[in-house]
Scaffold this motif. Structure first.
Motif: not given
Length: 194
Positions: A126-134, A160-161, A165-169, A173-174
């Motif tokens: 999740e560290e990578s995921m948040f870094c990418l989004a940030d 949510m932040g 984007v929205e959660k993919a179905h 991912g999103f």
């Protein structure tokens, strides 16, 4: 292809070419300095050595597909952020040696990234995921299917932040909110036509 022809090349798709080796890729890369799209999907013989040469030579890349390039490690993948700062789409699915260190380097260097596929990258957290989004404010699509170290709660908190984007179905991912890309395109067309 002659050296002059290679220098004009913008798109190169050698996906599934099993006979390509490091020497051939490095030689090819030296002549393709204007390359913008490179598809190396399932070129399983590519190693850090030739991929580093590709990155140093082809710094105008915008789309890069490395899906299934399982020999690439964080050593060369970390260089993507250093040399390919114009990248907008990156596919690292099934690159089993991808680490948080490499993803963070990509996130910090590729600020214009809009889509990334990390499906099957088991070492990514999740560290990578948040870094990418940030770091990548225009990020619209992220595929994290099979990333065991990323939780549903973590993904939901991230989504949510993010405004567009929205959660993919259909994958973990999103994706862009339905209608967002169409409205963006409509605004750009309106601007062009007025």
């Amino acid at each position: 292809l002659s050296g002059q022809s290679l220098s004009l090349l913008r798109v190169l798709d050698i996906s599934d070419c099993l006979s390509v080796n490091d020497v051939g890729l490095a030689t090819l890369a030296h002549g393709c300095r204007k390359l913008m799209f490179l598809n190396l999907e399932n070129v399983s013989s590519i190693t850090d050595k030739s991929f580093s040469v590709i990155l140093k030579s082809c710094q105008k890349l915008q789309l890069l597909n490395l899906s299934g390039c399982s020999l690439l490690s964080h050593k060369s993948l970390s260089l993507i952020g250093k040399y390919c700062q114009s990248l907008i789409s990156l596919n690292l699915s099934r690159c089993s040696l991808v680490t948080d260190k490499a993803v963070k380097s990509i996130a910090l260097g590729c600020k214009d990234l809009q889509a990334i596929n990390l499906a099957g990258c088991h070492r990514v957290s999740e560290e990578s995921m948040f870094c990418l989004a940030d770091s990548c404010k225009g990020l619209l699509t992220m595929n994290l299917t099979g990333c065991d170290r990323i939780t549903t709660n973590g993904l939901e908190n991230l989504v949510m932040g993010l405004e567009f984007v929205e959660k993919a179905h259909t994958f973990f991912g999103f994706k862009p909110i339905d209608g967002y890309l169409e409205s963006l395109l409509e605004k750009k067309l309106k601007f062009i036509l007025t």
